[in-house]
Design a protein around this motif. Structure first.
Motif, PDB file in Angstrom:
ATOM      1  N   ASP A  14       0.809  -1.175  -0.074  1.00 55.05           N
ATOM      2  CA  ASP A  14       0.091   0.132   0.031  1.00 55.05           C
ATOM      3  C   ASP A  14       1.056   1.221   0.129  1.00 55.05           C
ATOM      4  N   THR A  15       2.014   1.315   0.914  1.00 54.81           N
ATOM      5  CA  THR A  15       2.840   2.515   0.932  1.00 54.81           C
ATOM      6  C   THR A  15       3.436   2.821  -0.304  1.00 54.81           C
ATOM      7  N   LEU A  16       4.102   1.559  -0.965  1.00 58.53           N
ATOM      8  CA  LEU A  16       4.781   1.786  -2.494  1.00 58.53           C
ATOM      9  C   LEU A  16       3.832   2.205  -3.548  1.00 58.53           C
ATOM     10  N   ARG A  17       2.549   1.675  -3.348  1.00 55.92           N
ATOM     11  CA  ARG A  17       1.702   2.265  -4.175  1.00 55.92           C
ATOM     12  C   ARG A  17       1.350   3.719  -4.181  1.00 55.92           C
ATOM     13  N   THR A  18       0.934   4.146  -2.793  1.00 61.03           N
ATOM     14  CA  THR A  18       0.665   5.567  -2.561  1.00 61.03           C
ATOM     15  C   THR A  18       1.970   6.378  -2.934  1.00 61.03           C
ATOM     16  N   SER A  19       3.003   5.829  -2.849  1.00 58.83           N
ATOM     17  CA  SER A  19       4.390   6.598  -3.163  1.00 58.83           C
ATOM     18  C   SER A  19       4.740   6.748  -4.657  1.00 58.83           C
ATOM     19  N   GLY A  20       3.636   6.427  -5.559  1.00 58.86           N
ATOM     20  CA  GLY A  20       3.825   6.390  -6.836  1.00 58.86           C
ATOM     21  C   GLY A  20       4.322   5.422  -7.565  1.00 58.86           C
ATOM     22  N   PHE A  21       4.671   4.095  -6.880  1.00 55.54           N
ATOM     23  CA  PHE A  21       5.134   3.033  -7.603  1.00 55.54           C
ATOM     24  C   PHE A  21       3.966   2.177  -8.209  1.00 55.54           C
ATOM     25  N   THR A  22       3.983   1.603  -9.152  1.00 55.56           N
ATOM     26  CA  THR A  22       2.982   0.387  -9.687  1.00 55.56           C
ATOM     27  C   THR A  22       3.231  -0.890  -9.561  1.00 55.56           C
ATOM     28  N   THR A  23       2.127  -1.838  -9.128  1.00 56.03           N
ATOM     29  CA  THR A  23       2.359  -3.089  -9.085  1.00 56.03           C
ATOM     30  C   THR A  23       2.635  -3.753 -10.347  1.00 56.03           C
ATOM     31  N   ALA A  24       3.098  -4.764  -9.869  1.00 52.09           N
ATOM     32  CA  ALA A  24       3.688  -5.735 -11.008  1.00 52.09           C
ATOM     33  C   ALA A  24       2.542  -6.311 -11.981  1.00 52.09           C
ATOM     34  N   ASN A  25       2.730  -6.340 -13.379  1.00 49.80           N
ATOM     35  CA  ASN A  25       1.517  -6.692 -14.175  1.00 49.80           C
ATOM     36  C   ASN A  25       2.185  -8.320 -14.908  1.00 49.80           C
ATOM     37  N   TYR A  26       3.102  -8.977 -14.172  1.00 46.86           N
ATOM     38  CA  TYR A  26       3.457 -10.045 -14.905  1.00 46.86           C
ATOM     39  C   TYR A  26       3.704 -11.094 -13.621  1.00 46.86           C
TER      40      TYR A  26
END
Length: 286
Positions: A212-224
Motif C-alpha cells: 500500500d505504501t509503495l503504491r501511494t508513493s507512486g510505484f505501480t504493482t507488477a503486471n506479470y
C-alpha cells in the motif's frame, strides 16, 4: 527471484553458477571465503541534553517532541545477493536448508539492468538508505550483510539473523529480472501457507503495508507476477525459515528501461528507500 530473472554469468567463472534474478539471498556463513556475515545493528546517536530552562519551557519542549512511536523496535534489513558472489560459484552453489523439506543454493548473483547495473549494488544502497531513516527514528536496525564486496551470506543464515535478533519486522530488498515483454512493477512476497504464527497475520499485514505504501508513493504493482502487488510463495528460504514477521520486496524489473533508469539513479533509489522506510514505520506503529 523468479525463474524468469536470470543474470548472465561471466564465461571466465569456473564451474557452473546458478543465477536467479532475485531469490532468497539468504543465509549461512559461506565457508572458505574469509567472510562471516554477522548481524550489525545501527542505533541513532544519543540526544544531547537540553540547556537549562524554566519548568514551563521544559514541559513545552517535551510535549512538542514526543518519542517516535516505533522507537525501540528492531528491524532486520536483508539486501539481496552480494558483490563477491559471482567470483565464488562453489560457495554460493552449495545446497542449504530452504524450509518445507527443500534445499536451495546458498545464494545467487542476482540480476542486472541491460546496461550492467547489478541488483546487489541496488539492494545494498537502498537498504542503507532505509536503515538510516529508521535509525533516525530510534529504531534498531540490523543488516544481514555489511558491505557489497563479500560472499553470501546463505539464505538460511539470513533468516537466522532475523530470528536471532527477535526482529519486529524483516524486510528483504530485491529487484527482479524478468525478460517478459512489457514486464513492469513491484511486488511483495510473503510465506504461504504459513509455517508458524509470525508467517500468518503479522507477515501478511507487513506485506500489505509495504504494498500500500509503495503504491501511494507512486510505484505501480507488477503486471506479470503475483496479484495486486502481492505474491504468496512457498519456495523462498528466507521466508520459509523465518520465525519473525518477514517479507521480500521486488522493487521492480531491472530489465524494464523506465524502472532501470529509476534504480540506477541516486534520486530513484532514495524514492524506493523513503517508501519502504515509511511502510516499516507504519507497520510498527501501535
Amino acid at each position: 527471484m523468479v525463474a524468469v530473472r536470470r543474470a548472465i554469468v561471466p564465461l571466465l567463472l569456473a564451474g557452473a553458477l546458478l543465477l536467479t534474478g532475485c531469490s532468497d539471498d539468504a543465509p549461512a556463513a559461506v565457508p572458505g571465503t574469509g567472510v562471516t556475515p554477522t548481524a550489525t545493528s545501527v542505533t541513532p546517536s544519543a540526544s544531547l541534553p537540553s540547556s537549562p530552562s524554566s519548568p514551563s519551557s521544559s514541559a513545552a519542549a517535551s510535549s512538542s517532541a514526543p518519542a517516535a512511536p516505533a522507537a525501540g523496535k528492531v528491524v532486520v534489513l536483508d539486501p539481496g545477493h552480494n558483490g563477491g558472489n559471482a567470483a565464488h560459484p562453489a560457495e554460493i552453489n552449495r545446497q542449504v536448508p530452504a524450509g518445507r523439506g527443500q534445499t536451495k543454493p546458498c545464494n545467487t548473483t542476482g540480476t542486472a539492468t541491460n546496461a550492467g547495473y547489478p541488483e546487489h549494488a541496488f539492494t545494498f544502497d537502498v537498504a542503507q538508505r532505509v536503515g538510516k531513516a529508521l535509525a533516525d527514528k530510534g529504531i534498531r536496525v540490523v543488516y544481514t550483510r555489511q558491505n557489497d564486496t563479500g560472499v553470501g551470506p546463505c539464505v538460511d543464515r539470513r533468516a537466522a539473523i532475523g530470528n536471532d535478533a527477535a526482529a519486529d519486522a524483516v524486510v528483504s530488498i530485491h529487484a527482479d529480472g524478468s525478460e517478459a515483454a512489457g514486464a513492469t512493477g513491484f511486488h511483495v512476497a510473503y510465506s504461504s501457507p504459513a509455517l508458524n504464527a509470525a508467517q500468518g497475520a503479522p507477515s501478511t499485514r507487513l506485506a500489505q503495508t509495504l504494498r500500500d505504501t509503495l503504491r501511494t508513493s507512486g510505484f505501480t504493482t507488477a503486471n506479470y507476477i503475483g496479484s495486486n502487488g502481492l505474491s504468496a510463495r512457498a519456495d523462498l528460504a528466507g521466508l520459509n525459515l523465518s520465525t519473525r514477521p518477514a517479507t521480500l520486496v521486488e522493487c521492480g524489473n531491472m530489465r524494464n528501461a523506465t524502472e532501470a533508469a529509476r534504480m540506477t539513479s541516486a534520486d530513484g533509489r532514495q524514492q524506493y528507500a523513503t517508501a519502504i522506510a515509511a511502510a516499516i514505520e507504519a507497520y510498527l506503529a501501535p
